[in-house]
Design an enzyme around this catalytic site. Structure first.
Site, PDB file in Angstrom:
ATOM      1  CD  GLU A 161       2.599  11.530  15.982  1.00 37.53           C
ATOM      2  OE1 GLU A 161       3.190  11.657  17.062  1.00 37.53           O
ATOM      3  OE2 GLU A 161       2.823  10.568  15.195  1.00 37.53           O
ATOM      4  CG  LEU A 178      -1.816   1.205   1.412  1.00 32.39           C
ATOM      5  CD1 LEU A 178      -2.869   1.281   0.296  1.00 32.39           C
ATOM      6  CD2 LEU A 178      -2.508   1.170   2.784  1.00 32.39           C
ATOM      7  CB  THR A 179       3.417   2.445   2.410  1.00 36.86           C
ATOM      8  OG1 THR A 179       2.544   2.171   3.504  1.00 36.86           O
ATOM      9  CG2 THR A 179       4.187   3.717   2.696  1.00 36.86           C
ATOM     10  CD  GLN A 200      17.581   5.257  33.063  1.00 30.72           C
ATOM     11  OE1 GLN A 200      17.783   5.129  31.860  1.00 30.72           O
ATOM     12  NE2 GLN A 200      18.202   6.160  33.799  1.00 30.72           N
ATOM     13  CB  SER A 247       6.446  -6.426   6.365  1.00 31.57           C
ATOM     14  OG  SER A 247       6.479  -5.240   7.128  1.00 31.57           O
ATOM     15  N   GLY A 252      -7.881  -3.444  11.168  1.00 29.50           N
ATOM     16  CA  GLY A 252      -7.613  -4.775  11.718  1.00 29.50           C
ATOM     17  C   GLY A 252      -6.141  -4.997  11.991  1.00 29.50           C
ATOM     18  CD  GLU A 258      -0.333  -2.351   9.757  1.00 26.93           C
ATOM     19  OE1 GLU A 258      -1.336  -1.760   9.332  1.00 26.93           O
ATOM     20  OE2 GLU A 258       0.086  -3.409   9.273  1.00 26.93           O
ATOM     21  N   GLY A 259       0.106   3.180  10.628  1.00 16.89           N
ATOM     22  CA  GLY A 259      -0.465   4.457  11.042  1.00 16.89           C
ATOM     23  C   GLY A 259       0.228   4.973  12.281  1.00 16.89           C
ATOM     24  CB  THR A 260       2.276   8.007  12.894  1.00 15.58           C
ATOM     25  OG1 THR A 260       1.261   8.967  12.538  1.00 15.58           O
ATOM     26  CG2 THR A 260       3.222   7.801  11.723  1.00 15.58           C
TER      27      THR A 260
END
Length: 383
Positions: free
Chosen positions: A370, A127-128, A339, A160, A244, A366-368
């Site tokens: 934001e 898609l991207t 840490q 991927s 999904g 899969e979408g940030t």
């Protein structure tokens, strides 16, 4: 409200945990360091034999038909040991679900058994693009009718497992004159089709064992029946399937963060400073208490989204909330766990630095985070 797992869900969770501990964990560091595709392919083949490559696919096509909750539980357990394997399983399951949801009977019969059985090591979700990431409707890849074929031209990035996949689900513009997002169609493209070039693996910060590639289509010719679903209606398919997929990434983040916190908890019980175990210091106790609480909240959000999807109810808002919570709080948890190990956490001798690298991308792909906030806000103000 009943939070008990069904017998089948508990069995799948336990099987995934045993496989993760016995097979994935001993190879996780090596896979991270070498990115050896043979290790990943071995993992995926074994998981296919166990039924994990088609968890939400109907049995008539070779799937496990266990549902979205079982899928979420399995991804979490696998990710506790190896995020690279878990993301490969998640993406391939998503590809199979797209085919089951909108594919023709012929397409289902042709591709789903191959994905579920391990004949294909997996599938890829194309898609991207370089200028169409958070805004996938801006894609430029074209598909043009030519006689009895479609001809694809363009490139997809950050794909991927593209080098080992057997089939690609590809989105392309089929009506360039349509309003933005309205002239996009979805295609099933075998990975061995002429005209496909898979680029070299990207040099990533984390999840190195799962190859991420550019996929270039140069006059790639596929038959007319490669079209999946209705022509020019592909973008809404992508939107639904991305929702999904966010359940899978939230589940993955839960697994990585859970492993990091457990490792840090066990470490501070043994490590001594100022004459006593670190676990006896209230400040460190509170740090762990806070992060375990946040991840438990994320777990419940994720299972809620999975349960809604499994029931056929609207789940997009809950999936975005789950991904936002699990990945952002998961990142915090991994850095806190690192840490707690002090300098040891920064060393490759310990798994915390890998956990911290592996989880970082979960708040991006899969979408940030934001974008998840945009989606959540859109739902809040849609009434």
């Amino acid at each position: 409200m009943n939070f008990d797992l069904t017998e089948e869900q508990a069995m799948i969770q336990q099987t995934a945990r045993q496989f993760a501990e016995g097979v994935l964990a001993p190879k996780a560091a090596e896979l991270d360091q070498t990115a050896d595709p043979e290790i990943l392919k071995s993992h995926l083949s074994q998981l296919a034999e166990l039924g994990f490559m088609g968890l939400n696919i109907d049995a008539e096509y070779g799937g496990t038909q266990a549902g979205t909750v079982a899928f979420s539980l399995a991804i979490t357990e696998l990710a506790r040991a190896c995020a690279s394997t878990a993301v490969s399983v998640s993406v391939s399951n998503m590809v199979a679900e797209v085919i089951q949801a909108i594919g023709s009977e012929q397409q289902k019969q042709q591709y789903l058994p191959r994905l579920c059985s391990g004949e294909y090591y997996g599938g890829s979700f194309c898609l991207t693009e370089t200028e169409a990431g958070s805004d996938p409707a801006a894609m430029k890849t074209r598909a043009v009718r030519d006689g009895d074929s479609w001809v694809l031209n363009g490139s997809k990035v950050w794909i991927s497992t593209a080098a080992i996949a057997g089939v690609y689900v590809v989105w392309a513009v089929t009506d360039p004159d349509a309003p933005k997002g309205k002239g996009i169609s979805c295609f099933l493209v075998p990975a061995n089709s002429p005209g496909i070039e898979v680029g070299k693996p990207e040099q990533k910060m984390g999840q190195k064992g799962s190859g991420t590639h550019e996929v270039v289509f140069k006059d790639c010719r596929v038959p007319l029946d490669a079209l999946m679903g209705e022509e020019n209606q592909g973008f809404k398919i992508a939107v639904v399937e991305l929702a999904g997929g966010r359940i899978g990434i939230a589940s993955l983040a839960l697994g990585v963060a859970g492993a990091a916190l457990d490792y840090a908890r066990d470490y501070v019980k043994e490590r001594k400073q100022f004459g006593k175990a670190l676990a006896e210091f209230q400040g460190l106790q509170w740090m762990l208490a806070e992060h375990y609480t946040e991840m438990e909240a994320a777990r419940l959000l994720t299972l809620q989204a999975a349960a809604l999807k499994e029931a056929g109810l609207p789940f997009a808002q809950q999936a975005s909330m789950a991904k936002l919570m699990a990945t952002e709080k998961g990142n915090r948890a991994c850095y806190a766990a690192l840490q707690l190990l002090g300098a040891n956490g920064y060393m490759k001798d310990y798994p915390l630095e890998r956990f911290a690298r592996d989880i970082r991308v979960t708040s991006i792909y899969e979408g940030t985070s934001e974008i998840q906030k945009v989606i959540i806000a859109r739902h809040l103000f849609s009434n």
